[in-house]
Design a protein around this motif. Structure first.
Motif, short mmCIF file in Angstrom:
data_model
loop_
_atom_site.label_atom_id
_atom_site.label_comp_id
_atom_site.label_asym_id
_atom_site.label_seq_id
_atom_site.Cartn_x
_atom_site.Cartn_y
_atom_site.Cartn_z
N LEU A 185 0.81 -1.22 0.00
CA LEU A 185 0.00 0.00 0.00
C LEU A 185 0.84 1.27 0.00
O LEU A 185 0.32 2.37 0.12
N GLY A 186 2.16 1.12 -0.12
CA GLY A 186 3.04 2.29 -0.21
C GLY A 186 3.15 3.07 1.09
O GLY A 186 3.27 4.31 1.06
N LEU A 187 3.16 2.37 2.22
CA LEU A 187 3.18 3.04 3.53
C LEU A 187 4.53 2.94 4.22
O LEU A 187 4.66 3.29 5.40
N LYS A 188 5.53 2.44 3.52
CA LYS A 188 6.83 2.19 4.14
C LYS A 188 7.47 3.48 4.67
O LYS A 188 8.07 3.50 5.75
N LYS A 189 7.38 4.58 3.91
CA LYS A 189 7.98 5.84 4.34
C LYS A 189 7.33 6.35 5.62
O LYS A 189 8.01 6.93 6.48
N LEU A 190 6.03 6.13 5.75
CA LEU A 190 5.31 6.56 6.94
C LEU A 190 5.83 5.84 8.18
O LEU A 190 5.96 6.43 9.25
N VAL A 191 6.17 4.58 8.01
CA VAL A 191 6.72 3.79 9.12
C VAL A 191 8.16 4.18 9.40
O VAL A 191 8.55 4.33 10.57
N GLU A 192 8.95 4.35 8.37
CA GLU A 192 10.38 4.63 8.54
C GLU A 192 10.64 5.95 9.26
O GLU A 192 11.66 6.09 9.94
#
Length: 368
Positions: free
Chosen positions: A250-257
């Protein structure tokens, strides 16, 4: 008099936690012949094998091995496998636990084969018909001959749906049996040292429900909430495979990082998770079972859903349903950290004796 031939069917992590004390109770009795079937709904090592080993569940007599796939494919494979197997076993009663797809698929097959069915953890209702777990609960309960509930509220749910009261038995919470039976083992876990965290210096988060992690907007909203919380206190997040996959797809990796105090770790075994939970400041979750465990442990729990099928954890326990309202979540977090957490009590019959009550009733009702 011959032994009662009883078949237990499990498929997921919560099933293993619930069936473990019941299976141990049956082994102590001479008048049961118990057979365990594992559907393979949870098939990865850390979602299945760890729990089987830790909880000393013992030999899996039959493994259906349904493995990965869509919900419909898994349900279909389970039904086909059980349709072939159960007539050969010829049980006096089949026991299912919880509200997962394995539970529902098993109930359908048992009903079509004209066998007797018992449901442990009956009567839970969120009253959200679109929720897969709710659909499973209703189907299983209405096919069951013996319904074992964990609270008076669950009893009333079943009675309102027209299920005869003489089939309903309030026996307490079987998950608490496991928690009590294994307490010394999970308290000896070294998970805090492994993660480098101190007691009460962190929160724990779990997320896995489809309504929370499958929708990109909803999941992003929850990750933003976690980002805000981790700015106040570190958050340890043993991430469910479903949630981990969604972060990537879902393209949420940056939000987590960008959340430096959001500590993502692999799913934990039961002992490590219980030690981590008991020593946390509070828990953020969408899990039903964790709402119950935290209430028993007198630990603050913030449920990231709009409802709960376990209202006893709110009415008597330490659970607060906060939804996905960031302001409310942060307000409750601040209350907890300032020593103003909600106080609760342990619900009736959550005393570690649920398995014994269930076995006693089955002996009485099904005795051969």
């Amino acid at each position: 008099m011959r032994k009662i031939r009883l078949v237990n069917i499990v498929g997921t992590r919560p099933n293993f936690i619930k069936i473990a004390p019941f299976r141990q109770e049956l082994k102590r009795r001479k008048n049961f012949e118990e057979i365990l079937i594992h559907t393979g709904q949870h098939y990865s090592l850390n979602m299945s094998d760890y729990f089987i080993e830790e909880l000393e569940i013992g030999e899996i007599n039959y493994w259906l091995g349904v493995g990965p796939g869509t919900q419909m494919k898994q349900i279909g494979k389970i039904m086909v496998g059980l349709e072939k197997l159960l007539p050969k076993l010829d049980p006096d009663i089949v026991v299912v636990v919880g509200d997962v797809n394995s539970t529902m698929a098993s109930a359908l097959v048992v009903a079509r084969l004209g066998l007797r069915l018992a449901h442990i953890e009956a009567g839970l209702r969120s009253f959200v018909k679109t929720m897969p777990e709710e659909q499973n609960r209703v189907i299983v309960d209405h096919f069951s001959d013996l319904l074992f509930t964990h609270s008076a509220e669950a009893d009333q749910n079943l009675i309102r749906e027209g299920i005869p009261p003489d089939r309903i038995f309030n026996v307490g919470n079987i998950m608490i049996d496991t928690l009590i039976l294994t307490r010394s083992k999970w308290q000896a876990s070294r998970i805090l040292e492994k993660l480098g965290v101190q007691p009460k210096s962190y929160a724990v988060c779990t997320l896995h429900r489809s309504e929370n992690v499958d929708n990109p907007e909803t999941f992003a909203e929850l990750l933003r909430i976690l980002d805000a919380v981790q700015r106040i206190i570190p958050v340890v997040f043993p991430i469910h495979p479903r949630s981990k996959m969604r972060i990537d797809t879902l393209g949420l990796k940056k939000l987590v990082e960008r959340s430096s105090n959001l500590i993502l770790i692999e799913p934990l075994g039961y002992f490590d998770f219980m030690k981590l939970t008991e020593n946390s400041a509070f828990v953020l979750t969408d899990s039903g079972g964790i709402q119950e465990e935290t209430s028993f442990l007198s630990l603050p729990c913030l449920t990231l859903r709009d409802e709960t099928e376990r209202p006893v954890t709110v009415n008597l326990g330490t659970n607060i349903v906060v939804g996905r309202d960031k302001k409310r979540v942060l307000a409750e977090v601040n209350k907890i950290l300032n020593g103003k957490a909600k106080k609760g009590s342990i619900p009736p019959l959550w005393d570690g004796k649920t398995s014994k009550r269930i076995a006693d009733i089955i002996e009485e009702k099904v005795g051969c």
